[in-house]
Design a protein around this motif. Structure first.
Motif, PDB file in Angstrom:
ATOM      1  N   MET A 174     -53.482 -83.945-137.629  1.00 45.82           N
ATOM      2  CA  MET A 174     -53.269 -83.991-138.816  1.00 45.82           C
ATOM      3  C   MET A 174     -53.044 -85.620-139.348  1.00 45.82           C
ATOM      4  O   MET A 174     -52.179 -86.498-138.566  1.00 45.82           O
ATOM      5  CB  MET A 174     -52.006 -83.622-138.915  1.00 45.82           C
TER       6      MET A 174
ATOM      7  N   ASP B 247     -49.982 -79.180-143.193  1.00 48.62           N
ATOM      8  CA  ASP B 247     -51.109 -77.629-142.901  1.00 48.62           C
ATOM      9  C   ASP B 247     -49.843 -77.201-143.658  1.00 48.62           C
ATOM     10  O   ASP B 247     -49.220 -76.524-143.288  1.00 48.62           O
ATOM     11  CB  ASP B 247     -51.361 -77.782-141.464  1.00 48.62           C
TER      12      ASP B 247
ATOM     13  N   SER C  17     -49.648 -72.197-144.398  1.00 53.94           N
ATOM     14  CA  SER C  17     -49.463 -71.529-143.838  1.00 53.94           C
ATOM     15  C   SER C  17     -49.982 -69.833-145.524  1.00 53.94           C
ATOM     16  O   SER C  17     -48.774 -70.433-146.150  1.00 53.94           O
ATOM     17  CB  SER C  17     -48.357 -70.647-142.637  1.00 53.94           C
TER      18      SER C  17
ATOM     19  N   THR D 118     -54.604 -70.489-142.077  1.00 52.52           N
ATOM     20  CA  THR D 118     -53.739 -72.290-142.159  1.00 52.52           C
ATOM     21  C   THR D 118     -54.732 -73.197-142.423  1.00 52.52           C
ATOM     22  O   THR D 118     -56.066 -73.390-141.798  1.00 52.52           O
ATOM     23  CB  THR D 118     -53.749 -72.620-140.570  1.00 52.52           C
ATOM     24  N   TYR D 119     -54.532 -73.690-143.539  1.00 56.54           N
ATOM     25  CA  TYR D 119     -55.176 -73.965-144.690  1.00 56.54           C
ATOM     26  C   TYR D 119     -54.741 -75.539-144.672  1.00 56.54           C
ATOM     27  O   TYR D 119     -53.558 -76.045-144.418  1.00 56.54           O
ATOM     28  CB  TYR D 119     -54.923 -74.318-145.631  1.00 56.54           C
ATOM     29  N   THR D 120     -55.390 -76.900-143.725  1.00 52.85           N
ATOM     30  CA  THR D 120     -55.060 -78.176-144.558  1.00 52.85           C
ATOM     31  C   THR D 120     -55.180 -78.849-145.928  1.00 52.85           C
ATOM     32  O   THR D 120     -56.325 -78.650-146.580  1.00 52.85           O
ATOM     33  CB  THR D 120     -55.915 -79.362-143.596  1.00 52.85           C
TER      34      THR D 120
END
Length: 137
Positions: free
Chosen positions: A1, A7, A9, A86-88
């Motif tokens: 990261m 991150d 959710s 989960t997205y960044t």
């Protein structure tokens, strides 16, 4: 990261109140329907009217339905935890105000109007919207 990303959710969670209310309503409907079934009352010593039997069944089964609705919501919530994605995303940083700015804004304006205005009093405390004017006496 990376320092510029975080991150996140994302999941769908149930509204517990909706499930509980739906369970109470369905339980009360079931109690109303069950109260009209024919029952042999020969062994009952107390006189129970049809209306009181209907009311008692509706309240009892409504409470049970509310608990069952809450349990269903808990189960769906646990399932949604497993299906969470989960997205960044890029991080948005709000810079902290400098120590000098917080001291000036925390000071009160002088009680004597002839004493002069501070710099904090000259600037509006909130950003203005389009079309708004700053009126001062």
């Amino acid at each position: 990261m990376n320092d510029d990303t975080i991150d996140v959710s994302v999941r769908r969670s149930p509204k517990y109140s909706a499930f509980i209310i739906l369970g109470v309503i369905l339980g009360m409907i079931a109690g109303g329907i069950l109260s009209f079934l024919p029952v042999d009352m020969a062994g009952v010593e107390t006189e129970v009217t049809q209306a009181s039997a209907t009311w008692m069944l509706m309240v009892f089964l409504g409470a049970i339905g509310g608990f069952l609705g809450a349990i269903v919501a808990l189960i769906l919530d646990r399932i949604s935890l497993r299906r969470a994605r989960t997205y960044t995303v890029p991080a948005a940083h709000d810079p902290a105000p400098a120590e000098d700015e917080t001291e000036v804004s925390s000071r009160e304006t002088p009680a004597d109007p002839e004493a002069g205005e501070t710099e904090a009093a000259e600037e509006p405390s909130e950003p203005r919207r389009a079309g708004e004017t700053d009126v001062r006496e």
